[in-house]
Write a protein that holds these residues in place. Structure first.
Motif, short mmCIF file in Angstrom:
data_model
loop_
_atom_site.label_atom_id
_atom_site.label_comp_id
_atom_site.label_asym_id
_atom_site.label_seq_id
_atom_site.Cartn_x
_atom_site.Cartn_y
_atom_site.Cartn_z
N ARG A 1 0.95 -0.95 0.43
CA ARG A 1 0.55 0.06 0.08
C ARG A 1 0.52 1.20 0.17
O ARG A 1 0.56 2.06 -0.19
CB ARG A 1 -0.80 -0.03 1.25
CG ARG A 1 -2.13 0.91 1.03
CD ARG A 1 -3.41 0.92 2.33
NE ARG A 1 -3.47 0.03 2.48
CZ ARG A 1 -4.78 -0.03 1.88
NH1 ARG A 1 -5.79 1.01 1.43
NH2 ARG A 1 -5.72 -1.70 2.12
N ASP B 1 0.94 3.82 -2.62
CA ASP B 1 0.72 5.95 -2.08
C ASP B 1 1.94 7.13 -2.16
O ASP B 1 1.22 8.26 -2.34
CB ASP B 1 0.18 5.86 -0.47
CG ASP B 1 -1.10 5.20 0.17
OD1 ASP B 1 -1.02 4.91 -0.87
OD2 ASP B 1 -1.28 4.39 1.09
N GLY C 1 2.32 6.66 -6.20
CA GLY C 1 1.19 6.58 -7.56
C GLY C 1 1.13 6.26 -8.81
O GLY C 1 1.86 5.28 -9.17
N HIS D 1 -6.99 -1.48 -4.19
CA HIS D 1 -6.07 -0.15 -3.47
C HIS D 1 -5.01 0.53 -4.84
O HIS D 1 -4.64 1.55 -5.61
CB HIS D 1 -5.85 0.44 -2.13
CG HIS D 1 -5.10 1.73 -2.02
ND1 HIS D 1 -5.59 2.80 -2.15
CD2 HIS D 1 -4.02 1.76 -1.71
CE1 HIS D 1 -4.87 4.03 -1.35
NE2 HIS D 1 -4.21 3.26 -1.43
N ARG E 1 -6.09 1.20 -8.21
CA ARG E 1 -7.08 2.45 -8.22
C ARG E 1 -6.13 3.84 -8.16
O ARG E 1 -6.30 4.74 -8.67
CB ARG E 1 -7.85 2.60 -7.33
CG ARG E 1 -9.38 1.77 -6.68
CD ARG E 1 -10.45 2.33 -6.43
NE ARG E 1 -10.26 1.77 -4.86
CZ ARG E 1 -10.30 1.07 -4.66
NH1 ARG E 1 -10.54 0.12 -5.02
NH2 ARG E 1 -10.00 0.41 -2.90
N THR E 2 -5.71 3.72 -7.19
CA THR E 2 -4.49 4.82 -7.54
C THR E 2 -3.68 5.23 -8.00
O THR E 2 -3.19 6.12 -8.27
CB THR E 2 -3.25 5.00 -6.02
OG1 THR E 2 -4.58 4.45 -4.42
CG2 THR E 2 -2.26 6.01 -4.85
N CYS E 3 -2.83 4.23 -8.66
CA CYS E 3 -1.76 3.82 -9.72
C CYS E 3 -2.09 4.14 -11.40
O CYS E 3 -1.44 4.75 -12.18
CB CYS E 3 -0.66 3.23 -9.62
SG CYS E 3 -0.19 3.28 -7.58
#
Length: 270
Positions: free
Chosen positions: A182, A186, A189, A228, A231-233
């Motif tokens: 994770r 974060d 990205g 996650h 979605r984030t990267c």
């Protein structure tokens, strides 16, 4: 987001047709000799598949390991030469990207000379990316005290912003469990442009197929953490990279990844 598969899944490396069971948009070819390149070109053209290359491909003889940061200067020079050959081949094949391990994952890890060797390798990686017009992605590795955690990779990529990262979820998991995975998402990205997906535990480097959501088998890195990351990267590709000998792919995993890719597709309302 393209769904890809690595040739790591093949029991017989020349049996490229076996990859079609994954219905891949992309295949990442790893350590093939130069003699295999015509077969790779024809296979991708015949099936509308985008190739990607994992350094070293083509694989030079007498190169037992890939050591971009030495500490042996000769091994570091050989790593750069192999990356150049891979980037040249990628340009010829119209590859999506080139992946290269960084830094050297093998002990010892001397501090002296590390920064110079790392900078020399990354500078050359950035130059080759420009020269051959192909994205070069460095892959996070297992323990090296000078570059292993997300913030350490972010420091290097800040200096070389044209390079991207291939997030190997298993390597990150070995270092710090699901929270380390994770953290990469974060901290880095959109620098994460491709993802290697497989299941492993923290005691070793095994590459098992990642269990499908709803299969009854719980992966070491939970599905919500993988979601996650995606979605984030919003990586261009997620590549299944488990070892050979596990039979046919689980259709539920492929369906889940394709549904995720559709959800993340450009222009879709979120």
């Amino acid at each position: 987001m393209m769904l890809g598969v690595s040739t790591s899944v093949l029991t017989v490396k020349s049996d490229l047709e076996a990859l079609l069971a994954y219905e891949p948009d992309l295949v990442e070819f790893y350590t093939y000799p130069v003699e295999a390149l015509p077969q790779i070109r024809k296979f991708c053209a015949d099936h509308g598949i985008r190739p990607a290359l994992h350094t070293p491909t083509p694989h030079p003889q007498l190169m037992p390991r890939y050591c971009p940061t030495g500490p042996d200067p000769q091994e570091a020079a050989e790593a750069i030469a192999a990356l150049e050959a891979t980037a040249r081949c990628a340009a010829d094949l119209g590859a999506q990207h080139v992946v290269a391990h960084f830094p050297t994952p093998y002990p010892p890890y001397p501090a002296e000379g590390f920064e110079d060797l790392a900078s020399a390798f990354l500078a050359e990686a950035a130059r080759l990316s420009r020269a051959f017009q192909v994205p070069v992605l460095i892959e996070n590795m297992t323990y090296n005290p000078h570059c292993a955690k997300a913030k350490q990779y972010a420091r290097f990529l800040k200096e070389w912003p044209t390079l991207g990262l291939c997030l190997d979820i298993g390597h990150a998991h070995q270092l710090g469990g699901p929270e380390a995975v994770r953290s990469f998402a974060d901290v880095l990205g959109p620098h994460i442009r491709s993802v290697h997906l497989y299941d492993n535990d923290r005691s070793g480097s095994g590459h098992r197929p990642y269990p499908a959501p709803g299969s009854g088998t719980h992966p070491q890195v939970p599905c919500d953490v993988v979601a996650h990351v995606l979605r984030t990267c919003r990586p261009a590709a997620v590549v299944l990279e488990h070892d050979a000998g596990h039979g046919h792919p689980d259709r539920r995993l492929l369906d889940w990844l394709r549904e995720t890719a559709e959800y993340l597709s450009p222009g879709r309302e979120q």
